[in-house]
Motif scaffolding. Structure first.
Motif, PDB file in Angstrom:
ATOM      1  N   SER A 153      -6.268   1.891   2.063  1.00 45.30           N
ATOM      2  CA  SER A 153      -7.654   1.669   1.668  1.00 45.30           C
ATOM      3  C   SER A 153      -8.101   0.310   2.199  1.00 45.30           C
ATOM      4  O   SER A 153      -7.296  -0.605   2.383  1.00 45.30           O
ATOM      5  CB  SER A 153      -7.783   1.688   0.134  1.00 45.30           C
ATOM      6  N   GLU A 154      -9.398   0.191   2.456  1.00 42.31           N
ATOM      7  CA  GLU A 154      -9.937  -1.073   2.944  1.00 42.31           C
ATOM      8  C   GLU A 154      -9.681  -2.191   1.939  1.00 42.31           C
ATOM      9  O   GLU A 154      -9.372  -3.318   2.313  1.00 42.31           O
ATOM     10  CB  GLU A 154     -11.446  -0.939   3.183  1.00 42.31           C
ATOM     11  N   ALA A 158      -7.853  -5.778   2.615  1.00 42.87           N
ATOM     12  CA  ALA A 158      -8.617  -7.006   2.406  1.00 42.87           C
ATOM     13  C   ALA A 158      -7.947  -7.891   1.357  1.00 42.87           C
ATOM     14  O   ALA A 158      -7.840  -9.120   1.529  1.00 42.87           O
ATOM     15  CB  ALA A 158     -10.041  -6.674   1.978  1.00 42.87           C
ATOM     16  N   LEU A 159      -7.487  -7.287   0.265  1.00 40.11           N
ATOM     17  CA  LEU A 159      -6.828  -8.046  -0.795  1.00 40.11           C
ATOM     18  C   LEU A 159      -5.567  -8.730  -0.287  1.00 40.11           C
ATOM     19  O   LEU A 159      -5.331  -9.911  -0.568  1.00 40.11           O
ATOM     20  CB  LEU A 159      -6.480  -7.103  -1.957  1.00 40.11           C
ATOM     21  N   THR A 160      -4.763  -8.004   0.481  1.00 41.12           N
ATOM     22  CA  THR A 160      -3.537  -8.581   1.034  1.00 41.12           C
ATOM     23  C   THR A 160      -3.846  -9.746   1.962  1.00 41.12           C
ATOM     24  O   THR A 160      -3.202 -10.802   1.903  1.00 41.12           O
ATOM     25  CB  THR A 160      -2.741  -7.508   1.803  1.00 41.12           C
ATOM     26  N   GLU A 195     -10.239   1.843  12.944  1.00 44.60           N
ATOM     27  CA  GLU A 195     -11.336   0.934  13.278  1.00 44.60           C
ATOM     28  C   GLU A 195     -11.889   0.228  12.039  1.00 44.60           C
ATOM     29  O   GLU A 195     -12.179  -0.972  12.059  1.00 44.60           O
ATOM     30  CB  GLU A 195     -12.467   1.715  13.966  1.00 44.60           C
ATOM     31  N   GLU A 196     -12.037   0.958  10.930  1.00 42.06           N
ATOM     32  CA  GLU A 196     -12.580   0.359   9.710  1.00 42.06           C
ATOM     33  C   GLU A 196     -11.645  -0.703   9.152  1.00 42.06           C
ATOM     34  O   GLU A 196     -12.091  -1.753   8.684  1.00 42.06           O
ATOM     35  CB  GLU A 196     -12.832   1.445   8.655  1.00 42.06           C
TER      36      GLU A 196
END
Length: 216
Positions: A153-154, A158-160, A195-196
């Protein structure tokens, strides 16, 4: 426990056992501001045109903890990312970042992930004592998606990336695991089908570089 947003998960993971963010730890403050901007971008609430942010839809009710950042962007739009970051982290007053962390902390209290108390040297500050189970749940989600090759998941990517930038990954993962995490993220970025995900990690890197420029 209800599903948490990126900014909620990030704050939960960086809180100390005393329920505070070290006020002199600029990396954590910067990444907290970044997480708010990034969550608004990923949810399509604001958009980035060049280096400027603008609101493109109303803030969802369930994202009320992002109201301080959203209102600032809406009021100043189009506004440079650097301006948002400066006002939420490195200004002479901590009013904005305090408002943001309080909004996130209160939302985590409602979700049962922290315990709101009075603390600090004189007992006059509000602190948010993290629930160990709630923190572990977030960490295990990271482990499941990235180390056990689960569905990506995005938000987890992002969190990592944010926890890496803030210096908090080492609190939850061994050096060996951190190497695996970085390797996994690199593999994901280089896969043309992701890509996302690459867009998200590029956001984090770009935001952090802007922070470093802003405080230099």
């Amino acid at each position: 426990m209800k599903q948490l947003g990126l900014t909620q998960e990030f704050l939960l993971c960086i809180l100390g056992k005393n329920g505070k963010i070290p006020t002199l730890d600029m990396q954590k403050i910067l990444c907290t501001a970044a997480s708010g901007v990034l969550e608004l971008l990923l949810d399509g609430v604001v958009e980035l045109d060049g280096k400027k942010l603008s609101a493109v839809k109303d803030l969802p009710v369930e994202k009320g903890y992002l109201r301080p950042v959203f209102s600032f962007i809406e009021r100043k739009q189009p506004v440079k990312i650097e301006k948002v970051i400066e006002d939420f982290s490195i200004t002479f007053t901590d009013k904005n970042i305090t408002e943001l962390t309080s909004a996130i902390g209160d939302s985590l209290t409602e979700a049962g992930c922290v315990r709101k108390e009075k603390g600090g040297l004189l007992g006059g500050k509000t602190v948010y004592i993290p629930d160990a189970e709630a923190v572990d749940g977030v960490v295990q989600n990271i482990r499941a998606e990235l180390l056990e090759k689960g569905e990506l998941s995005e938000d987890i990517i992002a969190l990592t990336a944010l926890l890496h930038k803030s210096g908090d990954l080492s609190r939850y993962f061994s050096d060996y695991e951190k190497k695996d995490l970085k390797k996994r993220i690199k593999e994901i970025r280089e896969n043309p089908d992701n890509e996302e995900i690459r867009r998200v990690t590029d956001y984090v890197d770009a935001l952090f570089m802007l922070f470093l420029v802003a405080i230099s």
